[in-house]
Design an enzyme around this catalytic site. Sequence first.
Site, PDB file in Angstrom:
ATOM      1  N   VAL A  17      -6.384  -9.705  -6.712  1.00  0.00           N
ATOM      2  CA  VAL A  17      -5.792  -8.477  -7.257  1.00  0.00           C
ATOM      3  C   VAL A  17      -5.067  -8.771  -8.570  1.00  0.00           C
ATOM      4  CG1 VAL A  17      -4.122  -6.628  -6.863  1.00  0.00           C
ATOM      5  CG2 VAL A  17      -5.564  -7.428  -4.988  1.00  0.00           C
ATOM      6  N   ARG A  48       1.056 -20.343  -7.967  1.00  0.00           N
ATOM      7  CA  ARG A  48       1.338 -21.583  -7.232  1.00  0.00           C
ATOM      8  C   ARG A  48       0.582 -22.764  -7.813  1.00  0.00           C
ATOM      9  NH1 ARG A  48      -0.420 -22.254  -2.531  1.00  0.00           N
ATOM     10  NH2 ARG A  48      -1.876 -20.508  -2.423  1.00  0.00           N
ATOM     11  N   VAL A 134      -1.090   0.701   0.674  1.00  0.00           N
ATOM     12  CA  VAL A 134      -1.591   1.430   1.835  1.00  0.00           C
ATOM     13  C   VAL A 134      -3.105   1.538   1.907  1.00  0.00           C
ATOM     14  CG1 VAL A 134      -1.578   3.632   3.060  1.00  0.00           C
ATOM     15  CG2 VAL A 134       0.533   2.718   2.116  1.00  0.00           C
ATOM     16  N   GLY A 189     -17.520 -11.538   2.663  1.00  0.00           N
ATOM     17  CA  GLY A 189     -16.219 -11.547   2.012  1.00  0.00           C
ATOM     18  C   GLY A 189     -15.302 -10.409   2.416  1.00  0.00           C
ATOM     19  N   GLU A 192     -11.185 -12.290   6.092  1.00  0.00           N
ATOM     20  CA  GLU A 192     -10.584 -13.552   5.689  1.00  0.00           C
ATOM     21  C   GLU A 192     -11.033 -14.668   6.643  1.00  0.00           C
ATOM     22  OE1 GLU A 192      -8.785 -13.916   3.042  1.00  0.00           O
ATOM     23  OE2 GLU A 192      -8.379 -11.811   2.523  1.00  0.00           O
ATOM     24  N   LYS A 207       0.577  -0.403   7.493  1.00  0.00           N
ATOM     25  CA  LYS A 207       0.278   0.797   6.711  1.00  0.00           C
ATOM     26  C   LYS A 207       0.720   2.056   7.460  1.00  0.00           C
ATOM     27  CE  LYS A 207      -3.629  -1.524   4.541  1.00  0.00           C
ATOM     28  NZ  LYS A 207      -5.109  -1.670   4.500  1.00  0.00           N
TER      29      LYS A 207
END
Length: 433
Positions: A17, A48, A134, A189, A192, A207
């Site tokens: 994202v 990171r 959401v 994909g 996860e 949500k």
Amino acid sequence: MMRTRPLKVALLGCGVVGSEVARIMTTHADDLTARIGAPVELAGVAVRLPSKVREGIDPALITTDATALVKRGDIDVVIEVIGGIEPARTLITTAFEHGASVVSANKALLAEDGAALHAKAEEHGKDLYYEAAVAGAIPLVRPLRESLAGDKVNRVLGIVNGTTNFILDKMDSSGAGYSEALDEATALGYAEADPTADVEGFDAAAKAAILAGIAFHTRVRMSEVYREGLTEVTAADIASAKRMGCTVKLLAICERAADGKSVTARVHPAMIPLTHPLASVREAYNAVFVEAEAAGQLMFYGPGAGGSPTASAVLGDLVAVCRNKLNESTGPGESAYTRLPVSPMGDVVTRYHISLDVADKPGVLAQVATVFAEQGVSIDTVRQQGRQDSAGEASLVVVTHRAPDAALSGTVEALRKLDTVRGVASIMRVEGE
């Protein structure tokens, strides 16, 4: 008049994202400037792993010190897309304290600690926007928070997790079992490596907590949302739903009680009729119904996850927050004036589809019907057939009328004690009628 000094933006996180947010900010810079009334400048990106190549992002902007970035004092807006509770909570709080408004996609944090974050934003006169938390690209938070602010919302019902919808859709269309459908979702994909948050309903529950809080102007924490995942849904459940003219979806359901004195929020698999619009929501798409007194029934549909859809929602919030900054104002904050309690799942009135393995002999149906009557649960339909794979046993499927969930749960426990009931094959709620 166009302001020439840019508004400075700090980006926390540069994964799927975050990298898409950075790309759009760069490639659509002129359009964003025109829409906001001032240029926006990406002033820093906290990550990171600084050694990772990030195409289109100036390496000079990369830092591993997120705290120093949000403390700079010249940052106007912080975009948080790192997820999780910490360090996100501390970083957002620090951003408010040092003069920045915040745009977040962090559903887990908002569901857990949204009230405190709103209070901190209000204390410092800053914005907290989170459309992307959401349903990805689907405009849902803002319509609830602003467009329907003058209406009374009574129910929010929908599919808010694309991974689980993909799995259930594949089970329905191909006859695959849960494990096979999950493997396909992972390969494409959609799931996860660790799919627990999706398939056990945690993602959808977060949500649901956010949506219920906004819709009913009260505080709902994720711990107050009843949650069931879809790991126990079988190919037999899907086949049974088809025989009823239904399909199975993992639903988030937020409701105001009929007397208006409480609310409920729940996430669980449910059978819905094929005639219901949610039944046609395929693949990894999301769809949400909002039922309001004056507006009636509204449906919001679209991609609920992914880099580009989620980035779209983030950038929409960024534009709104930057406009507020230029106008020296803030948008709507938390509205929790109703202070309605959240009722437990046992108080929810719903329907059940119960599949039993029973002895194939006379009188069994009468015994089962007696248990339902003693628990005060009315039967809608019943279907019994012998089982070729097991001599002397039959399958008995009962669909109930609406009753308190506690009564239905009590009915199932009483059924398990019957000598003629060999086992409860499956239990599923029926919605959408």
